[in-house]
Write a protein that holds these residues in place. Sequence first.
Motif, PDB file in Angstrom:
ATOM      1  N   VAL A  49       0.834  -1.209   0.000  1.00  0.00           N
ATOM      2  CA  VAL A  49       0.000   0.000   0.000  1.00  0.00           C
ATOM      3  C   VAL A  49       0.870   1.261   0.000  1.00  0.00           C
ATOM      4  O   VAL A  49       0.527   2.277  -0.601  1.00  0.00           O
ATOM      5  CB  VAL A  49      -0.928  -0.011   1.245  1.00  0.00           C
ATOM      6  CG1 VAL A  49      -1.504   1.362   1.514  1.00  0.00           C
ATOM      7  CG2 VAL A  49      -2.032  -1.049   1.056  1.00  0.00           C
ATOM      8  N   PHE A  50       2.005   1.176   0.665  1.00  0.00           N
ATOM      9  CA  PHE A  50       2.789   2.380   0.931  1.00  0.00           C
ATOM     10  C   PHE A  50       3.516   2.869  -0.330  1.00  0.00           C
ATOM     11  O   PHE A  50       4.147   2.104  -1.030  1.00  0.00           O
ATOM     12  CB  PHE A  50       3.776   2.128   2.076  1.00  0.00           C
ATOM     13  CG  PHE A  50       3.082   1.795   3.359  1.00  0.00           C
ATOM     14  CD1 PHE A  50       2.660   2.804   4.212  1.00  0.00           C
ATOM     15  CD2 PHE A  50       2.790   0.480   3.694  1.00  0.00           C
ATOM     16  CE1 PHE A  50       1.978   2.507   5.387  1.00  0.00           C
ATOM     17  CE2 PHE A  50       2.111   0.171   4.863  1.00  0.00           C
ATOM     18  CZ  PHE A  50       1.705   1.184   5.713  1.00  0.00           C
ATOM     19  N   ARG A  51       3.385   4.174  -0.577  1.00  0.00           N
ATOM     20  CA  ARG A  51       3.983   4.812  -1.757  1.00  0.00           C
ATOM     21  C   ARG A  51       5.254   5.559  -1.332  1.00  0.00           C
ATOM     22  O   ARG A  51       5.485   5.768  -0.141  1.00  0.00           O
ATOM     23  CB  ARG A  51       2.993   5.829  -2.349  1.00  0.00           C
ATOM     24  CG  ARG A  51       1.604   5.282  -2.636  1.00  0.00           C
ATOM     25  CD  ARG A  51       0.593   6.413  -2.731  1.00  0.00           C
ATOM     26  NE  ARG A  51       0.497   7.154  -1.475  1.00  0.00           N
ATOM     27  CZ  ARG A  51      -0.182   8.292  -1.301  1.00  0.00           C
ATOM     28  NH1 ARG A  51      -0.816   8.848  -2.314  1.00  0.00           N
ATOM     29  NH2 ARG A  51      -0.211   8.877  -0.121  1.00  0.00           N
ATOM     30  N   PRO A  52       6.051   5.994  -2.304  1.00  0.00           N
ATOM     31  CA  PRO A  52       7.227   6.799  -1.935  1.00  0.00           C
ATOM     32  C   PRO A  52       6.863   8.001  -1.067  1.00  0.00           C
ATOM     33  O   PRO A  52       7.584   8.322  -0.115  1.00  0.00           O
ATOM     34  CB  PRO A  52       7.779   7.236  -3.297  1.00  0.00           C
ATOM     35  CG  PRO A  52       7.385   6.140  -4.234  1.00  0.00           C
ATOM     36  CD  PRO A  52       6.021   5.686  -3.751  1.00  0.00           C
ATOM     37  N   GLU A  53       5.716   8.645  -1.352  1.00  0.00           N
ATOM     38  CA  GLU A  53       5.373   9.822  -0.539  1.00  0.00           C
ATOM     39  C   GLU A  53       5.003   9.458   0.893  1.00  0.00           C
ATOM     40  O   GLU A  53       5.092  10.299   1.787  1.00  0.00           O
ATOM     41  CB  GLU A  53       4.265  10.663  -1.185  1.00  0.00           C
ATOM     42  CG  GLU A  53       3.021   9.909  -1.590  1.00  0.00           C
ATOM     43  CD  GLU A  53       3.009   9.595  -3.092  1.00  0.00           C
ATOM     44  OE1 GLU A  53       3.933   8.885  -3.546  1.00  0.00           O
ATOM     45  OE2 GLU A  53       2.077  10.039  -3.779  1.00  0.00           O
TER      46      GLU A  53
END
Length: 495
Positions: free
Chosen positions: A113-117
């Motif tokens: 789920v986790f994105r670079p941002e």
Amino acid sequence: MSAADAASARAPRPDEFTADRPFVFRNATVITVDSPGVIEGGDVLVRGDAIEAVGPSLEVPEGTLEIDASGGILTPGFVDSHRHMWQTALRGYGGDWALSQYFVFYYLQWGEVFRPEDVYAGNLLSALESVDTGVTTTLDWSHGLRNPDYGEAALAALREIPGRFVLAYGNYLAGPWEWSNTPEFRKFVSDNFSSPDDMMRLQLAFDVPGSAEFPERAAFEAARELGLRVTTHAGVWGATTDTAITQMYDAGFMTPEITYVHAASLNEQSYQKIAATGGTISVATESEQSAGQGYPSSWVARRYGIPTSISMDTSVWWSADFFSAMRATLSADRSRDHLEAHAVNETIVANRLRAEDVVRMATMGGAKALGMEDVIGSITPGKKADLLLIKNDDSPAMTPILHPYAHVVYQAGTADVHTVVVNGRVVKYAGKRIGLELAPIADKVAASVEYVRSKLGDQAWDEGMHPELPPAEQIENPYTYTEGDAHVTAATGDR
Ligand SMILES: [Zn+2]
């Protein structure tokens, strides 16, 4: 200007601290973590990025700013040798987790789920927390970097905050033997770490679960080829065991460049191998006590003579409060001794681990774990100026100061962080950060939380935060109460 003039020197304004202007701490209780250990009424002169002089009543150059440190304790900045900074965006979410619930949440269910941002937002908040609380160097155990875009996001955040950092690059969603050898990762390394920089270093972060083929061999070889240190979760109950240590030892990868995080449930041979090969242990006491990797390992590191540093692990459970970390470590170590003594009907009459030892772990211990003992970790002329002034004239807990080490560990707290210096730059002064606003970072974190929550959906979000209680344990009690019954029921029944 002489020391005698210091009494009449006015307190500097925050905007007067500039890169080319020296400043001096006057009249502090200086814990040098070098020799001599403590200097009462000591001064420390900072010029440029370095500590220039340490001692009583220093002569300083004209124009030097004077910080009145009387009533305070000046220590080297703390060094956190293991923190998953990106998880700070979910601060406190897993406060009731067991370790298996952490693994299920991040490794099995929601890791993608986790994105670079999201990594960026978590790192920003964590980095700000570090410098705000006197942790001047933090190793970012960044194991959610699925490709170099994530790595760039992690780095961008760390570059925005004026702390000293080590990016320990990892990716728990792929094999380290794979990602450490991709052209993309190698490009990331050469793009960002081609010249030495004491403000931002690189390590490899991966674990060795002990599968028979030992595929991690190729990741250790990559580290060796790139000249990078390795940090690995070792001795984690049920996850990384003595098998991993045996594999690493037999393949010749146990060297002084390895940090064994937790190392809390290993056998005697494994500890002997760590000791004999010059490795260090990072003890994350609040983590081990709560998540169950094993008993916090300072007691065993002590017995085998293994250098120890301190870490906070992850703010999905615990904050980055190093006073809390030191306190927990000292208490857990003593608790172990008491329990072992009581088991054989004996009594501890002298504590082995001292407050001084724990302050050393939190400073020089961390520096050594990062291979930076010549750069930071003590208040020594010539070293980089990473300093923490613990002073709070309005706090009852800050007077009197009789035993400086014990005061730092058992009396002081983050509210007493008066001044923080990183690489000669004053980032916090008189209890206030200089030009480092929380609000824009909090907004980014709020947006990240909103996104992650929307991806999980409300039900999974709530269930993730509130794991089911195990069956209640109720001990049969032969004593009967009359008035207390209702109270006992209320305390142990449904919530
Ligand atoms: Zn960890």
